[in-house]
Scaffold this active site. Structure first.
Site: not given
Length: 332
Positions: A60, A129
């Site tokens: 990321e 998540h």
């Protein structure tokens, strides 16, 4: 007009942006061959090629770092982070570089990039998540934070974000990605960033929400109406930064009471900023303290406890009734 879901509207917005401007490109984990974990970019690599819809490594920080360089050098990158809680490794890039380019260069450079990320719970996903950390980014000057709740707004706000000369974080409520459909224009259009939407007018209490909590807000308002005959005004903020403070104040001045709903933890959640805004602009109109209905101050639980963690219509009704039934001096 197309009858579509939120994820379908996002795909349509991305396709239009890629068609209209060759500087636009998409990058992220599995966005190309697989079409993204939620298939929001499905078919786009086949249509526009690997140079414009690019699969990246699982990194990321590298995704956002590369996007900064692309943006400063004339491209318009749209970076996808698979789940918002995966963005933490890229936080340094966002805070130290993305948000500061315009100021650091005294306006010589801007960073016209969009970071897309599904966020929030309600889909029985594993740890990391389901986080809802939008307040962390709304706190950072130089970043815009947008959270749609309908297919129409998802397409219009995303196209507005892509056209914006500065960085926009676009958080997509995965709980309602495919939960309903609505008519959405097939052509290009934008929804202004920084403008709230009155979902339902009312006179007895203002209820503020965004993203996946907007349908929950409507369910709670309907429950209160049926059981208590009350008229609840529901406001979808749509954008957390910049925040439509005028719309918040106008609603509270009209109703005299307010409830804020979000699924993130209560402590220092974005609801506190809304309370502060009401104190600043509409304190004299309040007939009761502002009530917050939120997630709990714990890490997001495993899915067996998810329903107990997430605010629901019953908790919303209880919050509204707390504001309605408040009596001055009752707690002294």
């Amino acid at each position: 007009m197309a009858n579509t879901t939120i994820v379908g509207a996002i795909t349509d917005a991305l396709r239009i942006a890629l068609q209209q401007d060759e500087r636009v490109m998409i990058l992220g984990e599995d966005v190309g061959t697989n079409g993204g974990v939620f298939r929001a970019t499905e078919g786009l690599q086949d249509e526009f090629g690997e140079a414009r819809v690019m699969d990246t490594p699982l990194a990321e920080s590298a995704i956002i770092g590369a996007s900064v360089g692309l943006a400063v050098n004339g491209m318009i990158p749209i970076a996808e982070i698979q789940f918002l809680a995966f963005i933490y490794p890229a936080y340094e890039q966002l805070v130290s570089h993305v948000s500061r380019i315009r100021m650091r260069s005294q306006g010589r450079f801007t960073a016209p990039l969009v970071v897309r990320a599904p966020y929030g719970g309600g889909i029985r996903a594993p740890e990391l998540h389901c986080d809802s950390p939008e307040v962390i980014f709304a706190h950072v000057p130089g970043l815009k934070v947008v959270v749609p709740s309908t297919p129409y707004d998802a397409k219009g706000l995303l196209l507005a974000a892509i056209a914006d000369p500065d960085p926009v974080l676009f958080f997509e409520p995965m709980r309602i990605y495919r939960s309903f459909r609505e008519e959405v224009p097939e052509e290009y259009y934008t929804v202004p960033i920084g403008k709230a939407r009155i979902v339902q007018s009312g006179t007895d209490c203002s209820l503020f929400a965004w993203g996946a909590m907007v349908p929950v807000a409507m369910q709670g308002a309907e429950l209160v109406s049926k059981q208590h005959g009350l008229s609840i005004e529901v406001i979808d903020l749509r954008t957390l930064s910049p925040l439509d403070r005028e719309a918040i104040a106008a609603s509270v001045i009209k109703t005299g009471r307010a409830v804020v709903l979000h699924e993130a933890p209560r402590n220092a959640g974005f609801g506190a900023e809304i309370v502060a805004t009401i104190n600043d602009l509409a304190l004299d109109a309040l007939m009761a303290p502002v009530v917050r209905v939120t997630g709990y101050d714990t890490p997001y639980p495993l899915f067996a406890l998810e329903d107990a963690y997430m605010p629901d219509a019953l908790r919303v009704m209880e919050g509204i009734m707390q504001a309605i039934q408040y009596e001055i001096g009752a707690r002294l």
